[in-house]
Scaffold this active site. Structure first.
Site, PDB file in Angstrom:
ATOM      1  CG  HIS A  16      -1.894   1.148   1.220  1.00 25.07           C
ATOM      2  ND1 HIS A  16      -3.245   0.962   1.438  1.00 25.07           N
ATOM      3  CD2 HIS A  16      -1.740   2.491   1.005  1.00 25.07           C
ATOM      4  CE1 HIS A  16      -3.869   2.127   1.367  1.00 25.07           C
ATOM      5  NE2 HIS A  16      -2.973   3.075   1.108  1.00 25.07           N
ATOM      6  CG  HIS A  18      -0.742   7.085  -1.170  1.00 23.78           C
ATOM      7  ND1 HIS A  18      -1.942   7.174  -1.839  1.00 23.78           N
ATOM      8  CD2 HIS A  18      -1.013   6.435  -0.004  1.00 23.78           C
ATOM      9  CE1 HIS A  18      -2.895   6.616  -1.104  1.00 23.78           C
ATOM     10  NE2 HIS A  18      -2.358   6.152   0.003  1.00 23.78           N
ATOM     11  CE  LYS A 102      -7.615   2.184  -0.944  1.00 26.45           C
ATOM     12  NZ  LYS A 102      -6.623   3.219  -0.756  1.00 26.45           N
ATOM     13  CG  HIS A 139      -9.984   4.631   2.942  1.00 25.39           C
ATOM     14  ND1 HIS A 139      -8.797   5.315   3.055  1.00 25.39           N
ATOM     15  CD2 HIS A 139     -10.761   5.060   3.960  1.00 25.39           C
ATOM     16  CE1 HIS A 139      -8.865   6.127   4.097  1.00 25.39           C
ATOM     17  NE2 HIS A 139     -10.042   6.005   4.658  1.00 25.39           N
ATOM     18  CG  HIS A 177      -5.044   2.324   5.446  1.00 27.29           C
ATOM     19  ND1 HIS A 177      -6.391   2.322   5.709  1.00 27.29           N
ATOM     20  CD2 HIS A 177      -4.883   3.050   4.314  1.00 27.29           C
ATOM     21  CE1 HIS A 177      -7.007   3.013   4.770  1.00 27.29           C
ATOM     22  NE2 HIS A 177      -6.112   3.462   3.909  1.00 27.29           N
ATOM     23  CG  ASP A 250      -1.691   4.889   3.877  1.00 22.20           C
ATOM     24  OD1 ASP A 250      -1.735   5.241   2.692  1.00 22.20           O
ATOM     25  OD2 ASP A 250      -2.479   5.300   4.741  1.00 22.20           O
TER      26      ASP A 250
HETATM   27  C1  NCD Z   1      -3.518   9.156   1.818  1.00 22.20           C
HETATM   28  C2  NCD Z   1      -3.004  10.167   0.799  1.00 22.20           C
HETATM   29  O1  NCD Z   1      -2.485  11.215   1.212  1.00 22.20           O
HETATM   30  O2  NCD Z   1      -3.087   9.903  -0.398  1.00 22.20           O
HETATM   31  N1  NCD Z   1      -3.535   9.752   3.121  1.00 22.20           N
HETATM   32  C3  NCD Z   1      -3.512   9.116   4.312  1.00 22.20           C
HETATM   33  O3  NCD Z   1      -3.611   9.765   5.352  1.00 22.20           O
HETATM   34  N2  NCD Z   1      -3.374   7.809   4.379  1.00 22.20           N
HETATM   35  C4  NCD Z   1      -4.833   8.657   1.375  1.00 22.20           C
HETATM   36  C5  NCD Z   1      -5.283   7.452   2.121  1.00 22.20           C
HETATM   37  O4  NCD Z   1      -4.683   6.370   2.012  1.00 22.20           O
HETATM   38  O5  NCD Z   1      -6.287   7.545   2.845  1.00 22.20           O
HETATM   39 ZN    ZN Z   2      -3.354   5.065   1.424  1.00 22.64          ZN
END
Ligand code: NCD
Ligand code: ZN
Length: 346
Positions: A16, A18, A102, A139, A177, A250
């Protein structure tokens, strides 16, 4: 057991992550590529990654940002919307590079405006995913503002997850998460096609960290940190050896100005010390021998991908995480900024 000072494990993956796009993508890819063989890359770009063609193009931009000499494979995902069609799911499966879809509840988190408003609108897409064994990555929070923000994950299980699993009993689901005892217990008791990722921050911090001596925007993430009893349950789940729980950082970078703001973004940037932080957690729990299962085996086994064949070495050694990467309002502030780390990547 004698103290372990060096740890050699099969190379881990991050299930997971970003990575963003553009300049930010180039800044953050090396942190992950140095540590992990692969990563499930979240599709919450603007605009979101909703088709196999967009995923393929994004995958190439990620590969272009991988430093020479590192082998890193981005595992792409599609962003589920009310309008996702079975044909789009079939094209994603056929692409070979898309490994999950997702589900963001509309309005739940960063760039989730295009998310699902009512899961029933996605029945045809979910039917196709179930048939094609394409995992649904959830999520897991309700967005109902009458539900307390700390209760939104537990409520999601009752309102959405249980009915969904009943309607699609063969759908493979990753509860992303997880942050609560209720989620850990639910996943442990569910059928084998239901698994969960657990972040380093939810294993190391409880909600006091958001308010320690003043408001701490760099500890704000979604789902929000919970009470100590929940952190305990997550540590037990992660270190307990069950194949249903695996590593997903995450890691979610936002520039300093977007975090330190009157309306700060949610997300913790953990990639620069991710596997080191997990080693610390397993070490503290007396479960270093189980780190490899959680970090390197359970994820690929769930996604039906081969395990990595090379290794990664960690050494027990203290070092200081940089206070920030870059300068000024655009700097990225990592988890543990300016603070002591206890395991080092060799
Ligand atoms: C994530 C993001 O910034 O893309 N933020 C977070 O707090 N985890 C989005 C997400 O996974 O909810
Ligand atoms: Zn995330």
């Amino acid at each position: 057991m004698a103290e372990v000072n060096e740890l050699v494990i099969t190379r881990p993956d991050d299930w997971h992550l970003h990575l963003r796009d553009g300049d930010m993508l180039a800044r953050v890819v090396p942190d992950t590529a140095k540590r992990f063989g692969r990563a499930i890359v979240m599709p919450n770009l603007v605009p979101p990654v909703t088709t196999a063609a967009l995923a393929r193009a994004y995958r190439q931009r990620i590969l272009d940002a991988v430093p020479n000499g590192l082998a890193f494979e981005p595992l792409m995902t599609l962003y589920l919307t009310d309008n996702t069609t079975p044909a789009q799911i079939e094209a994603a499966k056929a692409s070979g590079c898309v490994h999950g879809v997702k589900w963001y509840p509309a309005g739940a988190t960063t760039n989730s405006d295009a998310g699902v408003t009512d899961i029933r609108r996605c029945d045809a897409a979910l039917e196709a995913m179930q048939a094609l064994e394409m995992p649904l990555l959830m999520h897991g929070e309700v967005t109902d503002h009458s539900v307390d923000v700390f209760d939104r994950e537990a409520e999601f299980i009752q309102r959405h997850l249980i009915p969904l699993i009943a309607r699609f009993p063969r759908l493979r689901v990753v509860f992303e998460h997880i942050t609560t005892r209720q989620a850990a217990e639910f996943v442990a008791a569910a059928h084998e096609g239901v698994a969960a990722t657990i972040t380093p921050h939810h294993l190391l911090l409880n909600r006091n960290a958001i308010f320690a001596g003043g408001l701490r925007p760099h500890n704000y993430c979604l789902p929000v940190l919970k009470r100590e009893e929940h952190r305990h349950a997550l540590v037990a789940a992660a270190t307990g050896g069950s194949p249903k729980f695996f590593l997903g950082t995450d890691s979610a970078p936002h520039e300093r100005h977007a975090k330190e703001s009157a309306c700060g973004c949610a997300g913790i940037y953990s990639a620069p010390g991710a596997i080191e932080l997990y080693a610390e957690i397993f070490d503290q729990a007396g479960a270093l021998d189980r780190l490899e299962g959680f970090a390197s085996f359970h994820g690929p086994d769930f996604y039906r991908l081969p395990r990595n064949t090379d290794t990664l070495t960690l050494k027990r050694e203290t070092w200081q995480m940089p206070a920030q990467f870059g300068e000024g309002p655009d700097a990225l502030v990592p988890m543990r900024a300016g603070d002591r780390m206890t395991w080092r990547l060799v």
